[in-house]
Design a protein around this motif. Structure first.
Motif, PDB file in Angstrom:
ATOM      1  N   TRP A 114       1.057  -1.159  -0.069  1.00 38.55           N
ATOM      2  CA  TRP A 114       0.014   0.078   0.190  1.00 38.55           C
ATOM      3  C   TRP A 114       0.877   1.233   0.035  1.00 38.55           C
ATOM      4  O   TRP A 114       2.175   1.152   0.440  1.00 38.55           O
ATOM      5  N   ALA A 115       0.224   2.332  -0.471  1.00 39.25           N
ATOM      6  CA  ALA A 115       0.906   3.597  -0.357  1.00 39.25           C
ATOM      7  C   ALA A 115      -0.007   4.809  -0.427  1.00 39.25           C
ATOM      8  O   ALA A 115      -1.056   4.574  -0.718  1.00 39.25           O
ATOM      9  N   SER A 247       3.998  -3.340   8.278  1.00 41.34           N
ATOM     10  CA  SER A 247       5.253  -2.287   8.354  1.00 41.34           C
ATOM     11  C   SER A 247       4.925  -1.216   7.421  1.00 41.34           C
ATOM     12  O   SER A 247       4.156  -1.044   6.406  1.00 41.34           O
ATOM     13  N   SER A 248       5.374   0.083   7.656  1.00 37.65           N
ATOM     14  CA  SER A 248       5.422   1.129   6.938  1.00 37.65           C
ATOM     15  C   SER A 248       6.625   2.194   7.092  1.00 37.65           C
ATOM     16  O   SER A 248       7.392   2.093   8.103  1.00 37.65           O
ATOM     17  N   LYS A 249       6.553   2.903   6.264  1.00 35.06           N
ATOM     18  CA  LYS A 249       7.520   4.065   6.257  1.00 35.06           C
ATOM     19  C   LYS A 249       7.399   5.226   5.624  1.00 35.06           C
ATOM     20  O   LYS A 249       6.410   5.460   4.469  1.00 35.06           O
ATOM     21  N   SER A 250       8.010   6.524   6.055  1.00 34.60           N
ATOM     22  CA  SER A 250       7.712   7.821   5.354  1.00 34.60           C
ATOM     23  C   SER A 250       8.280   7.627   4.165  1.00 34.60           C
ATOM     24  O   SER A 250       9.496   7.333   3.825  1.00 34.60           O
ATOM     25  N   GLU A 251       7.871   8.446   3.245  1.00 35.60           N
ATOM     26  CA  GLU A 251       8.125   8.484   1.673  1.00 35.60           C
ATOM     27  C   GLU A 251       8.199  10.216   1.010  1.00 35.60           C
ATOM     28  O   GLU A 251       7.474  10.860   1.900  1.00 35.60           O
ATOM     29  N   SER A 252       9.305  10.152   0.104  1.00 43.70           N
ATOM     30  CA  SER A 252       8.916  11.579  -0.514  1.00 43.70           C
ATOM     31  C   SER A 252       9.340  11.266  -1.923  1.00 43.70           C
ATOM     32  O   SER A 252      10.002  10.400  -2.253  1.00 43.70           O
ATOM     33  N   ARG A 259       3.256   7.909   2.604  1.00 46.29           N
ATOM     34  CA  ARG A 259       3.878   6.468   3.462  1.00 46.29           C
ATOM     35  C   ARG A 259       3.654   5.347   2.610  1.00 46.29           C
ATOM     36  O   ARG A 259       2.712   5.576   1.441  1.00 46.29           O
ATOM     37  N   SER A 260       4.432   4.334   2.609  1.00 41.56           N
ATOM     38  CA  SER A 260       4.035   3.169   2.168  1.00 41.56           C
ATOM     39  C   SER A 260       4.510   1.938   3.072  1.00 41.56           C
ATOM     40  O   SER A 260       5.134   2.196   4.044  1.00 41.56           O
ATOM     41  N   GLY A 261       3.915   0.694   2.794  1.00 44.39           N
ATOM     42  CA  GLY A 261       4.175  -0.322   3.474  1.00 44.39           C
ATOM     43  C   GLY A 261       3.513  -1.825   2.996  1.00 44.39           C
ATOM     44  O   GLY A 261       3.116  -1.727   2.015  1.00 44.39           O
TER      45      GLY A 261
END
Length: 263
Positions: A114-115, A247-252, A259-261
């Motif tokens: 997902w994002a 799980s997830s993380k910040s994105e740019s 965010r995505s994970g």
């Protein structure tokens, strides 16, 4: 005569073009609906209901709220689900208003990726990095249980709540309570250290190891016996760490953030 008619016709066409061009400019915009269920996760009635909800929120606050489901994001952009999300956003001219403000949530079912992509100054003001992290917690629990309609419904409702508070100048932001608690904890720790140093210097009031230290030398005992009378044992359970199913993380990237994970 023919030249006069032709000139008149050209003049009418020019006037018509000048009248139509502003209207045409207003019609240019997103090339996808607010809900694009390419993976077929929703029923027709669920799709229609989510479309109505998202459209109402988007038009009320001027920030598009979009949902996209795919079989595999690699069909659009193999370099990552987040990049695929903002590629779809830009390729289809998504967003509301002249700055194309909008937030898009994408699900890719092949590997359960997902994002979320946020674009435009109004969207970024409403959904900063802290707000995005809080927002994901609203829908991920539904998606982990394969409740697609429930997850998207919660997503739209929470977006509306964020946009409403931001519209009155109170966007969702992190609380100052945690830094205050940290400062209090550090102050208490410093106090304990100071007291410990003072206590260690008070050797003259230290507790003696045996009772003989407290008995006068003039006292003569006929029998001396050390008897073990008590044992105290402390037990503490070992806390085992547990790992979540996602799980997830910040994105740019793509001119925005998100965010995505996995879900």
């Amino acid at each position: 005569m023919k030249k006069r008619v032709l000139s008149l016709l050209l003049a009418v066409m020019m006037v018509f073009a000048l009248c139509v061009s502003p209207a045409a400019a207003e019609q240019t915009g997103a090339q996808l609906n607010y809900v694009t269920d390419a993976a077929g996760l929703l029923s027709e009635s669920q799709n229609a209901q989510l479309e109505i909800m998202a459209q109402a929120v988007s038009q009320k606050y001027g920030v598009g709220v979009y949902m996209v489901t795919l079989d595999d994001y690699r069909d659009y952009q193999p370099e990552g689900v987040f990049k695929a999300t903002y590629t779809i956003y830009h390729d289809n001219t998504m967003g509301e208003g002249p700055n194309r403000d909008g937030i898009m949530l994408l699900l890719s079912m092949e590997d359960r990726d997902w994002a979320m992509f946020c674009y435009g100054s109004r969207c970024e003001y409403t959904f900063n990095s802290y707000g995005q992290k809080q927002l994901e917690e609203v829908f991920l629990d539904n998606f982990q249980e394969n409740d697609w309609y429930g997850g998207f419904t919660d997503y739209v409702a929470e977006c509306e709540s964020y946009l409403e508070t931001a519209s009155v100048g109170k966007p969702v932001r992190s609380s100052n309570l945690f830094p205050i608690l940290v400062a209090i904890a550090l102050s208490l720790l410093l106090s304990v250290l100071i007291v410990s140093l003072i206590w260690n210097k008070m050797d003259n009031v230290a507790v003696k190891a045996t009772a003989g230290s407290y008995i006068s030398q003039d006292l003569q005992l006929t029998k001396k016996t050390d008897r073990f009378i008590r044992k105290t044992t402390h037990r503490q359970a070992i806390q085992r760490s547990s790992s979540g199913s996602g799980s997830s993380k910040s994105e740019s990237g793509g001119g925005g953030s998100g965010r995505s994970g996995k879900f």
